[in-house]
Every structure is written in C-alpha cells, then in structure tokens.
Design a protein around this motif. Structure first.
Motif, PDB file in Angstrom:
ATOM      1  N   THR A 227       0.846  -1.231   0.165  1.00 37.37           N
ATOM      2  CA  THR A 227      -0.016   0.101   0.020  1.00 37.37           C
ATOM      3  C   THR A 227       0.845   1.269   0.094  1.00 37.37           C
ATOM      4  O   THR A 227       0.776   2.361  -0.611  1.00 37.37           O
ATOM      5  N   LEU A 228       1.880   1.271   0.757  1.00 39.12           N
ATOM      6  CA  LEU A 228       2.849   2.297   0.878  1.00 39.12           C
ATOM      7  C   LEU A 228       3.571   2.592  -0.580  1.00 39.12           C
ATOM      8  O   LEU A 228       3.544   3.798  -0.773  1.00 39.12           O
ATOM      9  N   ALA A 229       3.854   1.708  -1.121  1.00 38.04           N
ATOM     10  CA  ALA A 229       4.310   1.614  -2.492  1.00 38.04           C
ATOM     11  C   ALA A 229       3.422   2.323  -3.472  1.00 38.04           C
ATOM     12  O   ALA A 229       3.776   3.269  -4.295  1.00 38.04           O
ATOM     13  N   GLN A 230       2.010   1.932  -3.457  1.00 37.95           N
ATOM     14  CA  GLN A 230       1.346   2.583  -4.160  1.00 37.95           C
ATOM     15  C   GLN A 230       0.971   4.078  -3.890  1.00 37.95           C
ATOM     16  O   GLN A 230       0.891   4.909  -4.663  1.00 37.95           O
ATOM     17  N   LEU A 231       1.051   4.459  -2.564  1.00 37.13           N
ATOM     18  CA  LEU A 231       0.648   5.511  -2.050  1.00 37.13           C
ATOM     19  C   LEU A 231       1.950   6.731  -2.469  1.00 37.13           C
ATOM     20  O   LEU A 231       1.719   7.594  -2.973  1.00 37.13           O
ATOM     21  N   ILE A 232       3.093   5.854  -2.344  1.00 38.76           N
ATOM     22  CA  ILE A 232       4.334   6.846  -2.812  1.00 38.76           C
ATOM     23  C   ILE A 232       4.235   7.093  -4.392  1.00 38.76           C
ATOM     24  O   ILE A 232       4.544   8.315  -4.995  1.00 38.76           O
ATOM     25  N   THR A 239       2.183  15.032  -6.716  1.00 39.10           N
ATOM     26  CA  THR A 239       3.399  16.313  -6.473  1.00 39.10           C
ATOM     27  C   THR A 239       3.501  16.930  -7.794  1.00 39.10           C
ATOM     28  O   THR A 239       3.800  18.329  -8.134  1.00 39.10           O
ATOM     29  N   SER A 240       3.620  16.251  -8.913  1.00 37.93           N
ATOM     30  CA  SER A 240       3.771  16.683 -10.401  1.00 37.93           C
ATOM     31  C   SER A 240       2.701  17.579 -10.520  1.00 37.93           C
ATOM     32  O   SER A 240       2.723  18.740 -11.009  1.00 37.93           O
ATOM     33  N   LYS A 243       2.736  20.916  -8.738  1.00 38.46           N
ATOM     34  CA  LYS A 243       3.654  22.075  -9.332  1.00 38.46           C
ATOM     35  C   LYS A 243       3.070  22.728 -10.282  1.00 38.46           C
ATOM     36  O   LYS A 243       3.265  23.840 -10.489  1.00 38.46           O
ATOM     37  N   LYS A 244       2.391  21.924 -11.182  1.00 37.93           N
ATOM     38  CA  LYS A 244       1.792  22.686 -12.258  1.00 37.93           C
ATOM     39  C   LYS A 244       0.485  23.635 -11.631  1.00 37.93           C
ATOM     40  O   LYS A 244       0.410  24.552 -12.425  1.00 37.93           O
ATOM     41  N   LEU A 245      -0.030  23.121 -10.863  1.00 40.28           N
ATOM     42  CA  LEU A 245      -0.979  23.773 -10.202  1.00 40.28           C
ATOM     43  C   LEU A 245      -0.778  25.032  -9.486  1.00 40.28           C
ATOM     44  O   LEU A 245      -1.201  26.197  -9.373  1.00 40.28           O
ATOM     45  N   LEU A 246       0.418  24.992  -8.660  1.00 32.14           N
ATOM     46  CA  LEU A 246       1.354  26.033  -8.153  1.00 32.14           C
ATOM     47  C   LEU A 246       1.617  26.960  -9.260  1.00 32.14           C
ATOM     48  O   LEU A 246       1.568  28.172  -8.810  1.00 32.14           O
TER      49      LEU A 246
END
Length: 528
Positions: A227-232, A239-240, A243-246
């Motif tokens: 699950t953590l791998a999927q969450l990462i 995050t990507s 960044k575009k939204l920011l």
C-alpha cells in the motif's frame, strides 16, 4: 492467514473485516491474561501481607516473654522494692498484650489489623506443643501481679511461681522460634508458587504476542508495504500535478497583483486628481475672496468714503449758507435727513470693511493665524454670545505654512459662524494646541447641538436629512448651509491630510476638532 488479506485486492480495503476481528480477539485475549495475572498477583500479595502480620505478632511474643521475666525479676529484687507498684503495673501491661497476641495467634488472626488466616496443621500442632510453657508463664505472671507488699515475695508459692517462669522461659522461646521459622518456610513456599504462576503467565503472554506478530502484524506489514508503494507512486503523481497547479496559481496571483496594483494606482490617481481639482477650486475661491476683498476695500470702500466726504461738505456748505441768511429761523428741514444719510453711509462703510475682512483678513496674511483667530473671536463676541480663544503656542513661534494657516482660519470661521447663527449658544470656545507632535484645533459650543450623520462625505444623505427637517420647521435653507459648511470643513482638512472629527448631541452642544502633524522647525511661508 493469507486468506484474511486476500480480500484486500478485491474490495480495496486497508484492513478487512476478518483482520479487524482477529486483531480485536487477540487483543482481548491478551488483556484477559494480563488481568488474570494481575488479579492473582494482587490476591496472593494480600495473603502474603496478612501472613507477614501474623509472623510479626508471633515474633513479638519472644520479646514480650522476655519483658515479662525481666519485670518478674525486678519485682523480686530487694533493690526495686520501692518500685513494686510500678513494676507490677508494667508487668500487667506487657502480660495483657502478650496473652492477647498468643491466644489470637493460635486462631490465626490479628484483631488490631482485622486479619484472619487459615493455619496449617503443623502450626496448630506447634501451638498445642507450646501451650504448657505458655500456661506456666501465664499462671506465674498472674501470681506475681497479685502481690500487695514486697514481703510477700519471700512466700514459697511466689518463689515457686518465679522459678516456674524462669524454667519455662527458654523452652517457650525455642518453640516460638520454631513457629516463626515454620511460618517463614510456608511463606517462602507460597512466594515460590506465586513466582511460578507469574512465570507461566509471562511465558503464555509472550506466546500470545508472538502469535499476534506472526499471524497479524507480519501479513499486515507486507500488505502495508504494498500500500505504501502505491501511495508513494500516487504522491509522486500528485506532486507533479501540484507543481503545475502551483505554477498556474503563481501566474494567477501575479496577474491578480498586477491588476490590483493597476487598480490601486488608477484609484490613487483619481483621488490625487480630485484633490488637485479641489485644491485648485479652494485656491481659486481664496483668490476670488482676495480680489473681492481688495475691490471692496479699494473700490467700493473708497467710493463710499468719497460720498461720505461729499455729504459732510454739503452739510457744511448748507450750514454756512444758513448762517448767512438771518431770516431762516429754526433748524433746517434737511438737517435730520442729512444726518441719517451720513450715519447710513458710515454703517455701509463699516459693513463693507467687515465683509472685506471676512473674505481675506489682512491680519492673517500679515501676522499669522494666532492673531487672526484672536481677532475672529473678538469680532464675533456679543452681549448674548461669549467667544473665547486659547492657545499654548508662543507668539515668537515660526509662521505656519500658508495653506495650513488658511485651513485653520477657514475651519474656525465656519465652525464659529455655524454656532453663532444656528446653535443659539451662550459660549463658544476656540482652542489651538500643540500636543504629542500634533497641532489640534478645537471649536466647542454649548448650543442646541444636532445628530450628525455617520458619514459627512455623503452630502446627499445630509441634504435629505435637512430637507426632512425643513418641512417641519421651515429652516431648509439654513440647514443646507450648515450641512455644506461641515462638508467644506472636512474637504479643507482632507486636502492637508488632517484628521477631522465632529461630535454633537442634541441639547448638549457641538465639538469640531482638526488634528494635523505639527513640525517645530521653521516652515517656508508664502505671501498671501
């Protein structure tokens, strides 16, 4: 156990229902085991504590028996015969405690602590074995306590009782020691048994914890790792996107800030332009007042003065002509009319000078605002209205800026004029003070006052209010002049970035206050 977590891939639940149920079951089992272990431990500790009290009271019998023998020997000692009553009282006190402890110890109880235990057969038999020695000491002590005089000590039965006590003291101590040792051995066996039970409970608890780790936490750790791998991975994608939204948000903020700055500049430009127009308008008014004042003084005033001189010359000529004509008796019919005309022209000249002075007082341009305000207070003072002026500024202070002096004078002039004409006061006070690096102009009156609107800038509201009042009392034009005067005072103060405040309560007078930063250094003063 792998089946418990196989449903995770089907219904996308982090903790399936069966996993939760198993986890709760094991936790409840662990809690029950710990509760049982704690309950057993507390129960055995209370039992051990009770047995310790019994052992302590049994051991005290050794010391008490020795005290009894000691007191008996002191009673029989010829050197202690003066203390016979004291020694017998002490023997009775120690013996009563000794007898109670021994009899209660046979039954396995301590009345002082409300404790009762079940004695073993061995302890009961040992108490039965020590009974002869106890009874011997008991009977001997009771015989010693019945003594009345020291001479009775030499009696054979007393000596026999004392000898019987001494003979049974050592066996009694040995057998009591044996009872204490047996108590101690039994207590040690019980402690060992309790320690064994605690060890079993501890080992069983460890086994349960290992079971929880192997059957629950290990599979859960594997699943959580997936699950953590999927969450990462999802976080990287988020995050990507963030960044575009920011970046877009930053561009939007910059655009909005530019728009805000442009709007602010446009608004400030409009305000500045409005201030400039108002400043030009007021400057034009001041110039027009100055021109009218000069024309009234130099033009109309001189013409009126010339007319007055002509009338005075005509009056003198008529007087000479009358003197040369003897037949004219009595006053001339035109003399009264000439006097009235001359007085009227004199009043017209005085009124012209007053209007000229109000339009542009020469004392303001020549000497400054303080003498001008003093003269304003003196000119507006009458028998019905007392106008006073007060200031803490010194006469030798540097002249203020031209625009500042005009603003202070015009605001004072308007405030005093409104009070005198419309408020019906008995006293008007003008104050000009320097305090906390501010110059404060305060005009107060004790007239009838009024209810000011929340914003004096909104002239329409003020005019509507006065129009409504005028329908009731017929003072429409007067109220409009008051409202316009308040608006003019505020606009004059605003042009110089001064704080303008007016407060009034119906029936309690009005207060007009103007505050502006005050510079103590000399300021350039333009000629009016």
């Amino acid at each position: 156990m792998s089946d418990v977590f196989s449903n995770n891939n089907k219904n996308h639940q982090v903790i399936p229902f069966r996993f939760t149920r198993l986890y709760v079951t094991m936790l409840v089992t662990l809690a029950v085991l710990l509760t049982i272990g704690q309950g057993v431990t507390q129960w055995r500790l209370r039992a051990v504590q009770n047995e310790l009290f019994i052992i302590r009271y049994a051991a005290l019998q050794r010391h008490q028996s020795q005290q009894i023998v000691k007191q008996a020997l002191q009673i029989a000692d010829p050197g202690e015969q003066t203390k016979l009553a004291t020694n017998i009282a002490e023997l009775r006190r120690v013996f009563d405690t000794f007898e109670r402890y021994h009899l209660e110890g046979r039954e396995g109880r301590v009345s002082d602590q409300n404790i009762t235990i079940q004695l073993s057969d061995t302890i009961r038999q040992m108490y039965r074995d020590v009974s002869p020695e106890f009874e011997a000491i008991q009977s001997s002590a009771r015989r010693m306590m019945r003594l009345q005089r020291f001479e009775e000590v030499s009696q054979p039965d007393v000596q026999a009782s004392l000898q019987l006590m001494l003979t049974n003291e050592k066996p009694f101590l040995q057998e009591i020691d044996a009872i204490v040792r047996e108590y101690t051995a039994q207590l040690r066996r019980e402690l060992n048994q309790m320690q064994t039970i605690e060890l079993y409970l501890y080992m069983f608890t460890i086994v349960v914890l290992l079971g929880i780790g192997l059957l629950i936490f290990r599979p859960a750790a594997r699943k959580l790792k997936q699950t953590l791998a999927q969450l990462i991975a999802a976080e990287a994608r988020m995050t990507s996107a963030n960044k575009k939204l920011l970046s877009a948000n930053k561009s939007l903020k910059e655009t909005r800030q530019k728009l805000f700055e442009a709007t602010k500049q446009q608004y400030q430009k409009e305000i500045d332009e409005q201030k400039i127009r108002t400043s030009y308008l007021i400057a034009g008014q001041e110039e027009e007042r100055k021109r009218l004042s000069r024309e009234l003084h130099d033009g109309l005033g001189q013409m009126l003065t010339a007319i007055k001189l002509q009338i005075e010359g005509l009056e003198a000529a008529l007087a000479r002509n009358r003197a040369q004509t003897p037949e004219a008796n009595g006053p001339a019919p035109y003399a009264k009319n000439l006097g009235t005309l001359k007085n009227l022209i004199t009043q017209t000249i005085q009124e012209t000078r007053t209007i000229s002075n109000n339009l542009m007082p020469t004392v303001l341009s020549d000497f400054g605002v303080i003498p001008a305000l003093k003269m304003l207070a003196e000119n507006d003072r009458s028998e019905a209205i007392d106008v006073t002026f007060e200031t803490n500024l010194t006469p030798d202070m540097p002249r203020l800026n031209r625009d500042l002096e005009i603003m202070l004078y015009r605001v004072t002039q308007e405030a005093v004029s409104n009070a005198v004409r419309h408020a019906q006061p008995s006293h008007v006070h003008i104050g000009l003070f320097e305090k906390d690096s501010y110059l404060h102009l305060i005009v107060t009156d004790d007239g009838r006052g009024f209810k000011p609107t929340s914003k004096l800038q909104r002239q329409k509201e003020t005019d509507d209010l006065h129009e409504a009042r005028s329908q009731a009392n017929g003072t429409r034009e007067s109220n409009r002049r008051v409202s316009q005067g308040l608006h003019n005072m505020q606009e004059r103060a605003k042009l110089l970035n001064a704080k303008f405040k007016i407060s009034s309560v119906p029936g309690k007078g009005t207060k007009v206050q103007v505050s502006i930063p005050y510079h103590t250094q000399p300021i350039h003063h333009d000629t009016y």
